[in-house]
Design a protein around this motif. Structure first.
Motif, PDB file in Angstrom:
ATOM      1  N   UNK A   1      30.821  43.057  40.123  1.00  0.00           N
ATOM      2  CA  UNK A   1      31.579  41.812  40.206  1.00  0.00           C
ATOM      3  C   UNK A   1      30.759  40.685  39.586  1.00  0.00           C
ATOM      4  N   UNK A   2      29.472  40.646  39.927  1.00  0.00           N
ATOM      5  CA  UNK A   2      28.605  39.605  39.355  1.00  0.00           C
ATOM      6  C   UNK A   2      28.558  39.733  37.833  1.00  0.00           C
ATOM      7  N   UNK A   3      28.410  40.969  37.344  1.00  0.00           N
ATOM      8  CA  UNK A   3      28.318  41.182  35.900  1.00  0.00           C
ATOM      9  C   UNK A   3      29.579  40.707  35.195  1.00  0.00           C
ATOM     10  N   UNK A   4      30.730  41.105  35.720  1.00  0.00           N
ATOM     11  CA  UNK A   4      31.992  40.718  35.082  1.00  0.00           C
ATOM     12  C   UNK A   4      32.182  39.212  35.136  1.00  0.00           C
ATOM     13  N   UNK A   5      31.859  38.627  36.291  1.00  0.00           N
ATOM     14  CA  UNK A   5      32.007  37.178  36.443  1.00  0.00           C
ATOM     15  C   UNK A   5      31.109  36.439  35.452  1.00  0.00           C
ATOM     16  N   UNK A   6      29.868  36.880  35.339  1.00  0.00           N
ATOM     17  CA  UNK A   6      28.941  36.141  34.483  1.00  0.00           C
ATOM     18  C   UNK A   6      29.384  36.237  33.031  1.00  0.00           C
ATOM     19  N   UNK A   7      29.940  37.383  32.660  1.00  0.00           N
ATOM     20  CA  UNK A   7      30.443  37.499  31.291  1.00  0.00           C
ATOM     21  C   UNK A   7      31.600  36.532  31.045  1.00  0.00           C
ATOM     22  N   UNK A   8      32.466  36.454  32.040  1.00  0.00           N
ATOM     23  CA  UNK A   8      33.628  35.573  31.927  1.00  0.00           C
ATOM     24  C   UNK A   8      33.187  34.122  31.821  1.00  0.00           C
ATOM     25  N   UNK A   9      32.228  33.747  32.659  1.00  0.00           N
ATOM     26  CA  UNK A   9      31.720  32.370  32.626  1.00  0.00           C
ATOM     27  C   UNK A   9      31.123  32.072  31.251  1.00  0.00           C
TER      28      UNK A   9
ATOM     29  N   UNK B   1      41.905  37.729  36.039  1.00  0.00           N
ATOM     30  CA  UNK B   1      42.283  36.438  35.485  1.00  0.00           C
ATOM     31  C   UNK B   1      43.668  36.000  35.924  1.00  0.00           C
ATOM     32  N   UNK B   2      44.584  36.955  36.048  1.00  0.00           N
ATOM     33  CA  UNK B   2      45.949  36.575  36.307  1.00  0.00           C
ATOM     34  C   UNK B   2      46.345  36.719  37.772  1.00  0.00           C
ATOM     35  N   UNK B   3      45.712  37.648  38.456  1.00  0.00           N
ATOM     36  CA  UNK B   3      46.023  37.822  39.880  1.00  0.00           C
ATOM     37  C   UNK B   3      44.727  37.859  40.662  1.00  0.00           C
ATOM     38  N   UNK B   4      44.062  36.706  40.788  1.00  0.00           N
ATOM     39  CA  UNK B   4      42.731  36.702  41.410  1.00  0.00           C
ATOM     40  C   UNK B   4      42.732  37.212  42.854  1.00  0.00           C
ATOM     41  N   UNK B   5      43.889  37.127  43.520  1.00  0.00           N
ATOM     42  CA  UNK B   5      43.859  37.560  44.930  1.00  0.00           C
ATOM     43  C   UNK B   5      43.533  39.045  45.055  1.00  0.00           C
ATOM     44  N   UNK B   6      43.767  39.807  44.006  1.00  0.00           N
ATOM     45  CA  UNK B   6      43.512  41.246  44.106  1.00  0.00           C
ATOM     46  C   UNK B   6      42.028  41.576  44.104  1.00  0.00           C
ATOM     47  N   UNK B   7      41.192  40.661  43.623  1.00  0.00           N
ATOM     48  CA  UNK B   7      39.750  40.923  43.716  1.00  0.00           C
ATOM     49  C   UNK B   7      39.100  40.085  44.808  1.00  0.00           C
ATOM     50  N   UNK B   8      39.624  38.890  45.045  1.00  0.00           N
ATOM     51  CA  UNK B   8      38.947  37.999  45.997  1.00  0.00           C
ATOM     52  C   UNK B   8      38.895  38.619  47.388  1.00  0.00           C
ATOM     53  N   UNK B   9      40.007  39.195  47.849  1.00  0.00           N
ATOM     54  CA  UNK B   9      40.001  39.727  49.210  1.00  0.00           C
ATOM     55  C   UNK B   9      39.032  40.892  49.402  1.00  0.00           C
ATOM     56  N   UNK B  10      39.146  41.948  48.599  1.00  0.00           N
ATOM     57  CA  UNK B  10      38.191  43.050  48.840  1.00  0.00           C
ATOM     58  C   UNK B  10      36.743  42.652  48.580  1.00  0.00           C
TER      59      UNK B  10
ATOM     60  N   UNK C   1      45.623  45.821  27.377  1.00  0.00           N
ATOM     61  CA  UNK C   1      46.162  46.407  28.604  1.00  0.00           C
ATOM     62  C   UNK C   1      47.205  45.491  29.196  1.00  0.00           C
ATOM     63  N   UNK C   2      48.031  46.022  30.085  1.00  0.00           N
ATOM     64  CA  UNK C   2      49.096  45.194  30.644  1.00  0.00           C
ATOM     65  C   UNK C   2      48.523  44.012  31.428  1.00  0.00           C
ATOM     66  N   UNK C   3      47.326  44.198  31.988  1.00  0.00           N
ATOM     67  CA  UNK C   3      46.728  43.107  32.782  1.00  0.00           C
ATOM     68  C   UNK C   3      46.312  41.949  31.885  1.00  0.00           C
ATOM     69  N   UNK C   4      46.172  42.221  30.596  1.00  0.00           N
ATOM     70  CA  UNK C   4      45.632  41.190  29.719  1.00  0.00           C
ATOM     71  C   UNK C   4      46.702  40.429  28.955  1.00  0.00           C
ATOM     72  N   UNK C   5      47.972  40.838  29.131  1.00  0.00           N
ATOM     73  CA  UNK C   5      49.025  40.202  28.343  1.00  0.00           C
ATOM     74  C   UNK C   5      49.137  38.724  28.660  1.00  0.00           C
ATOM     75  N   UNK C   6      49.019  38.374  29.948  1.00  0.00           N
ATOM     76  CA  UNK C   6      49.146  36.963  30.311  1.00  0.00           C
ATOM     77  C   UNK C   6      48.035  36.132  29.683  1.00  0.00           C
ATOM     78  N   UNK C   7      46.830  36.696  29.664  1.00  0.00           N
ATOM     79  CA  UNK C   7      45.721  35.999  29.013  1.00  0.00           C
ATOM     80  C   UNK C   7      46.045  35.777  27.544  1.00  0.00           C
ATOM     81  N   UNK C   8      46.563  36.822  26.897  1.00  0.00           N
ATOM     82  CA  UNK C   8      46.894  36.737  25.474  1.00  0.00           C
ATOM     83  C   UNK C   8      47.943  35.661  25.233  1.00  0.00           C
TER      84      UNK C   8
END
Lengths: 567, 473, 310
Positions: C145-153, B434-443, A294-301
């Motif tokens: 959010x917890x589920x996704x975070x824990x997977x990432x960690x 991962x790339x734009x954490x502010x989009x999840x942190x605020x809400x 996905x476009x959101x994952x390109x930077x990670x890649x």
């Protein structure tokens, strides 16, 4: 006294804490026991295959992920891309696509297509996975089964070029009247309903796959429901199918062209469409490929320094209009205004943000073959440059014709996938800021959106069409007045005429001219606004080579894959 | 035993003087509510949570008036920009399509080479000013190539040949230019060009170039966006400042702060209204059952048992779909309806239990014997004695409803775009985490803070309203 | 006792019928139907399909037929997975959800009791503060959010170690179950910790504890036999409903960790309007919950002498 109390409390906390520790230890041992029991119990219901990494050199196994569970693998009724992908590995039709996407011999060794029919000579060494030979009768049985009204196959229309197929499918003719005959075990003769130029392309489609009658009958209606309810004639056979969890394909020892296959197993122990889970599995070295990023994952890649690849999935995506008289979108000036204010390159560059997507100019994608080279190079589509001033003039005219004062209001129908919501939001903002049109988003779950499309309950809709076979007709016939997928009821006599020509003519040049005419009519009539040709950015393990991505046919195709051990 | 009063003197009939009271109330008399309020205020946690809730109310109601920005307005020049990002943009000419560069095919008999024989280009030129509007590249023709593949990376390709994103394949050797407009962000990019052979195989040799991209905006765009006016004294090359977004923007360039404020209107609207509705329904239902009693009570409670037995989340999804959402609607009402329909029985049971309990209390009987009317009983005894419990239920219901909204958004059945809600913003932010954490942190933090505040307030209220606690302290 | 049991079971059956009816009505009031496919089909094929699934009959007749089959324990054939029966789907996927549910409830209960006791013992001291902070975190962050975070960690831990300590997704072995069940149980664990803590603190001041002290009983005996035992009782009463919410609430975890549970199938079935799977799942879950509650009630009656079943 107070001090005393404090002291007892202190010692009590100590004692209690110690007790708690013992309890914790006890419960942990209990828990471990329970987990072992549960894992034993759950193994009764699932498989206990050992999972290895993405690529295992010893057993020549590659591990992958499936986007979703194949609903069933009965080739007469299959419709979805995951099933078609698996069927492409475990089954083989008369003809198949090779690594350069050309039609080559499959079960048929030689074939001859003429004006009113075709003859296929089957190879005598093609075998089913129980060792019995694949015969012409298996094809006759499969095609008849697909056409039987009680099978209710959604893709039966793809068999309609065969004589009497449509009449049989609609129940008005006996199944025995079908224009296909097994002359002997290895000769299959097909009679056409009408002359047909693209039958080769059709035969490669899974609905044309063979099914063995005795095996089909022995499954008592469960054909294709489980790994043991299927018999295989392709390069692989299914050894594990745990529904919703795990599919494993192993090399088929009876496959006639066995030497072509370099790997022993394709293991797919994960089923998810969740993008984050997929990328996490790949990062963890558990799968050998991510089918689409996905476009959101390109930077990670990029950060992970992966080798990225791109391809097209062949789909053409566009905005369709409703042409019913009571809808304002039947007004040409309004459609023209929308066309002139849309900019497909902005959509791709700013909203979709994925390389591989091509801003499109026509219903017909750029990869289609023409007379000699590419269809779109031989017959370029008229470019419509965004022109806001002109768009506003057309809008004014449209308002006069429609007798609307104030703002025009439109409904845009989309399904609930995140991508299409995003695009709908973009169009809503675009049309409201540029043309002051109030766009209402009608977001519905998958089936409801389809139902609303069929019923013509929309003004505009975001729509995509994937090719069924490698011929411009798969796109062109979409807007024919009789096509059940012509949801907006677009009707243009001249267009219908050209579709008829492209269906029946055997002259390549004449057919391509007809498609060019169709393209022109669609643009002039603003029957649709082309948005993009869908692309795919994907990543694979560097050791995995020989992977083929296809526009038509099973995608991705792992049959030619080999493991590069040097890396 | 004759007890005859004799020898009475007038003194005996003298009025007894008023004696001083032996006990007296030293502190002012407090009503139940005053007392509860005092206890609530002395609880530090409740105090904090109460002030958070008051802040949230201001944020929701007054926020959008003070920060009056359209929550669905898209600023395509600032996609996913984090808070505090540089807003400076250089003014450039309006975008003109570029035909690119190509050379005429020379008919000399140079053959096509295989990929391993193909070299890299000698140079890559940047044509024009590289900006977020476009980056244009040109290069020299590679002899024997039948095409080129252009890559773009945000990092130096380095020794492991990580060329990055395959931007395009050019399938003729004569076309020697490329224009990139794909989601360009200000910063440095590495472009690499590799040759392709006639089978589309890629050469191992490549040439790279680092390009620094500046943020740019064209004059007509700037006028359209209202950053400058027709009459502004600006020239090409001047730096102007794009719109200010205090908390950054989301993936469609929408103002986060404004979306959070409008999202609060949806999330808190559902979060507060749904509990109020189902609590009211539950109170009516429960008190009717509790008051009338007998067969009616049994029937009503049996029905409530049925509703309780419905698996909550499954039916939440089912009802939400069944009620349907029409075009242009936000989907808040179906969600509200589904929540109310599924959640009322808990309150109904609670209230019925309370009423039955109170009805059996001695003071009710005493009251009745003293001639109290039904309405007096309800007003004076039933309501004050149950409202505490109801209030606590209500407070605790709010966080769980906010969670349900977030859950529905996660599985794609939440509010319809472009209506923002905290849940849907969280779900969208999850994709870009991962790339734009502010989009999840605020809400996500707003959800957490709200849930926490209502939970703590609920705790405080329960302690404060608990009559048993009155004797302690 | 027997009379009570029979009465409860009859009530349970009526409740299941109610659930089935509500589902049936809700489902059929959704516009569209499961037969609409991506590729348009002719009227004849549509009629064939309708006939095959009995959708051509009047709605009341469909209802009666469905109820009849349900009594026989036959939930019909799935619309999307045309060759599989709903019974098969439930049989294959419910054990997965149940395993996940049982494990998380065990985690939640054990964790809740232990943490709760710990915080109560060390009231207002460091362990209390730390645990209560975690509890607050547990109840205030959305589960996905917890589920996704824990997977990432987990991925980051695995990649930094260079090999997989725990799998990031999938199903099959114990190691696959660990993180998902912890994540699923987190909310309940937090809730139970709070409950256990307050229950412990209440018990501390109870008369029988004071009596025990004055009798000179050793501290560990008081803690185990008197305090812990009595404090656990209210916790046990809420575990029943918690089982219900956990086994049916595994959607998020199943989606994020690619677990083939029934919850994930239900979400897909709703999107596909797969009538039979929707009906089958809700009725099955409904029945499961109803009878779980009955069993829990009966067990209470046996265990706790204060409860009299009538």
């Amino acid at each position: 006294m107070f001090k005393k109390m404090k002291e007892t409390e202190e010692t009590f906390a100590q004692v209690a804490g110690k007790q708690l520790l013992i309890l914790t230890l006890l419960s942990f041992t209990g828990l471990a026991g329970l987990m072992i029991f549960l894992s034993w119990a759950s193994n009764l219901f699932s498989d206990n295959n050992q999972r290895v990494g993405a690529i295992d050199l010893d057993s020549k196994t590659i591990t992958l992920l499936l986007g979703s569970e194949p609903p069933q693998l009965d080739s007469t009724r299959t419709t979805d891309s995951v099933s078609i992908m698996i069927l492409g590995h475990v089954m083989e039709g008369l003809l198949r696509y090779d690594e350069n996407n050309n039609i080559v011999a499959g079960v048929a060794e030689e074939w001859n297509i003429h004006d009113n029919g075709a003859t296929f000579w089957l190879r005598d060494d093609a075998r089913w996975s129980d060792g019995k030979p694949v015969t012409a009768r298996d094809f006759v049985f499969a095609w008849k089964t697909a056409l039987k009204p009680e099978t209710a196959s959604e893709y039966s229309f793809i068999l309609y070029p065969i004589k009497n197929a449509e009449a049989i499918n609609t129940g008005s003719m006996n199944i025995e009247e079908l224009g296909v005959k097994a002359i002997d075990d290895f000769t299959l003769e097909v009679t056409f309903e009408r002359p047909l130029a693209y039958f080769e392309e059709l035969v490669a489609f899974p609905t044309y796959n063979p099914i063995r009658e005795d095996f089909f009958n022995s499954t008592s209606g469960r054909y294709g429901a489980d790994a043991i309810e299927l018999i295989y004639n392709g390069p692989f056979m299914m050894s594990v199918w745990v529904h919703g969890a795990h599919v494993k394909l192993d090399k088929n020892p009876y496959y006639w062209d066995n030497e072509r296959i370099k790997i022993n197993s394709i293991d797919m122990p994960y089923m998810t469409s969740d993008a984050a889970t997929t990328i996490n599995l790949f990062r963890d070295g558990k799968i050998a490929m991510i089918g689409a990023l996905g476009s959101e994952q390109l930077d990670t890649a990029l950060r992970e320094r992966w080798k990225l690849l791109r391809t097209s999935d062949g789909g053409s995506w566009f905005t369709v209009f409703n042409f019913k008289d009571d809808k304002i979108t039947s007004n040409w000036n309004l459609r023209k205004a929308l066309q002139l204010s849309s900019d497909s390159s902005e959509l791709v560059n700013k909203i979709i943000k994925l390389p591989g997507y091509i801003p499109s100019e026509s219903l017909f994608p750029v990869w289609l073959k023409g007379t000699n080279g590419s269809f779109r190079q031989e017959h370029p589509a008229t470019k419509i440059k965004p022109n806001l001033e002109l768009a506003k003039q057309y809008l004014k005219k449209a308002k006069e014709e429609l007798g609307i004062e104030g703002n025009i209001s439109l409904t845009i129908l989309v399904d609930d996938s995140p991508g299409s919501s995003k695009q709908a939001e973009y169009f809503q903002n675009l049309y409201s800021t540029k043309l002051s049109i109030d766009v209402k988003i009608d977001k519905q779950i998958f089936k409801q959106r389809l139902a609303k499309m069929r019923a013509g309950d929309f003004d505009i809709a975001l729509y995509g069409w994937g090719p069924d076979f490698n011929d411009p007709l798969t796109f062109g016939e979409l807007f024919a007045s009789w096509n059940p997928n012509n949801n907006g009821s677009f009707f243009n006599e001249e267009y219908d005429k050209y579709v008829r020509i492209s269906q029946t003519s055997l002259n390549k040049e004449e057919r391509m001219q007809a498609f060019a005419k169709q393209q022109e009519i669609l643009i002039n009539e603003v029957a649709l606004i082309p948005n993009y040709e869908r692309g795919v950015v994907y990543v694979k393990d560097r050791r995995l080579e020989g992977l083929v991505r296809r526009v038509v046919g099973p995608d991705p195709d792992f049959t030619n894959v080999f493991i590069n051990e040097a890396l | 035993m004759t007890n005859i009063v004799e020898n009475l003197t007038p003194l005996d009939f003298k009025r007894v003087s008023k004696k001083k009271k032996t006990t007296s109330i030293s502190r002012p008399s407090l009503s139940y509510w005053e007392d509860a309020w005092i206890r609530l205020m002395s609880n530090k946690r409740s105090l904090v949570s109460l002030s958070i809730i008051i802040f949230l109310i201001f944020f929701t109601l007054l926020g959008p008036i003070i920060w009056n920005v359209d929550p669905s307005g898209q600023d395509l020049d600032q996609l996913s920009s984090p808070p505090g990002a540089d807003r400076g943009a250089i003014l450039v000419e309006a975008y003109m399509p570029w035909d690119g560069l190509s050379i005429t095919k020379n008919n000399s008999s140079e053959g096509l080479k295989d990929f391993y024989d193909l070299g890299a280009t000698e140079y890559i030129n940047v044509e024009g000013f590289p900006s977020t509007q476009y980056v244009r590249l040109s290069w020299n023709k590679i002899i024997g190539a039948s095409g080129y593949r252009i890559y773009r990376n945000k990092f130096d390709p380095g020794s492991d040949n990580s060329l990055g994103l395959p931007m395009a394949d050019i399938l003729t050797a004569e076309e020697i230019s490329f224009e990139d407009r794909l989601n360009l962000e200000p910063g440095e990019y590495w472009y690499s060009i590799a040759a392709l052979d006639s089978l589309g195989r890629e050469s191992n040799q490549y040439k790279k170039i680092a390009v620094r991209v500046s943020r740019a905006i064209s004059i007509p765009e700037a006028i359209e966006k209202g950053i400058i006016t027709q009459t502004s004294q600006v020239a090409i090359g001047d730096t102007i400042y794009l719109k200010f977004h205090p908390l950054g923007t989301d993936y469609l360039g929408r103002d986060m702060l404004s979306r959070l404020m409008h999202g609060a209107r949806v999330s808190l609207f559902i979060g507060v209204l749904a509990p109020i509705f189902f609590v009211i329904l539950g109170v009516f239902y429960g008190s009717i059952a509790g008051f009338i009693g007998g067969k009616v009570d049994q029937f009503l409670m049996r029905f409530a048992d049925f509703v309780v037995a419905l698996p909550f989340l499954l039916f939440m999804i089912l009802f939400k779909i069944a009620f349907g959402i029409g075009p242009g609607e936000s989907g808040v009402i179906p969600m509200l309806l589904a929540l109310v329909l599924l959640s009322w029985p808990a309150t109904a049971r609670l209230v019925r239990g309370q009423i039955l309990q109170i009805r059996g209390e001695g003071y009710i009987l005493a009251s009745q014997l003293l001639g109290a009317k039904t309405y007096f009983l309800i007003l004076r005894h039933m309501i004050p004695n149950t409202i505490g419990v109801i209030l606590v239920t209500l407070t605790f219901a709010i966080p769980s409803v906010i969670f349900v909204e977030a859950f529905l958004s996660f599985i794609g059945m939440g509010v319809v775009p472009p209506t923002p809600s905290w849940g849907s913003m969280c779900n969208e932010g999850l994709q870009t985490m991962l790339n734009h954490p502010h989009e999840i942190i605020f809400p996500a933090s707003l959800i957490s803070i709200t849930v926490l505040a209502f939970n703590l307030l609920g705790d405080g209220l329960r302690d404060a309203l608990d009559a048993k606690m009155r004797s302690k302290e | 006792m027997l009379k009570y049991t029979i009465k409860r079971i009859i009530q349970g059956i009526v409740t299941v019928w109610f659930i089935a009816t509500v589902t049936f009505i809700a489902m059929h009031s959704v516009p569209g139907d499961p037969l609409t496919g991506e590729r348009g089909m002719s009227e004849e094929i549509r009629q064939n399909l309708e006939q095959k699934y009995g959708l051509d009959k009047p709605i009341l007749e469909q209802y009666i037929i469905y109820m009849g089959n349900m009594i026989k324990g036959d939930f019909g054939i799935s619309f999307t997975q045309q060759n599989r029966s709903v019974n098969d789907i439930i049989r294959e996927h419910f054990p997965v959800s149940a395993t996940l549910g049982i494990l998380s409830i065990v985690f939640a209960a054990l964790g809740g009791v232990l943490w709760g006791a710990l915080t109560a013992i060390y009231r207002n001291r460091l362990p209390d503060v730390v645990v209560m902070f975690l509890v607050i975190f547990g109840i205030s962050v959305p589960s996905f959010v917890i589920a996704a975070m824990s997977q990432l960690i987990l991925v980051n831990i695995n990649t930094s170690f260079g090999f997989s300590i725990l799998p990031v997704a999938g199903w099959g072995t114990i190691s696959h179950m660990l993180v998902p069940s912890l994540v699923l149980g987190l909310g309940t664990m937090a809730f139970l910790t709070r409950l256990m803590r307050s229950s412990m603190l209440e018990v501390v001041n109870a008369d029988y504890i004071r009596t025990a002290y004055s009798k000179g009983l050793p501290a560990q005996r008081i803690f185990l036999k008197h305090q812990l035992r009595n404090a656990i009782l209210p916790v046990i009463t809420v575990i029943g409903p918690a089982i219900a919410s956990i086994t049916t609430g595994g959607f998020v975890v199943e989606l994020v960790f690619a677990i083939p549970g029934l919850g994930r199938f239900f979400v897909q079935a709703v999107q596909q309007l797969d009538y039979t799977v929707i009906m089958g799942t809700t009725v099955f879950y409904g029945a499961f919950l109803v009878f779980m509650v009955i069993i829990v009630d009966l067990i209470y009656g046996l265990v706790d002498p204060r409860v009299r079943l009538e």
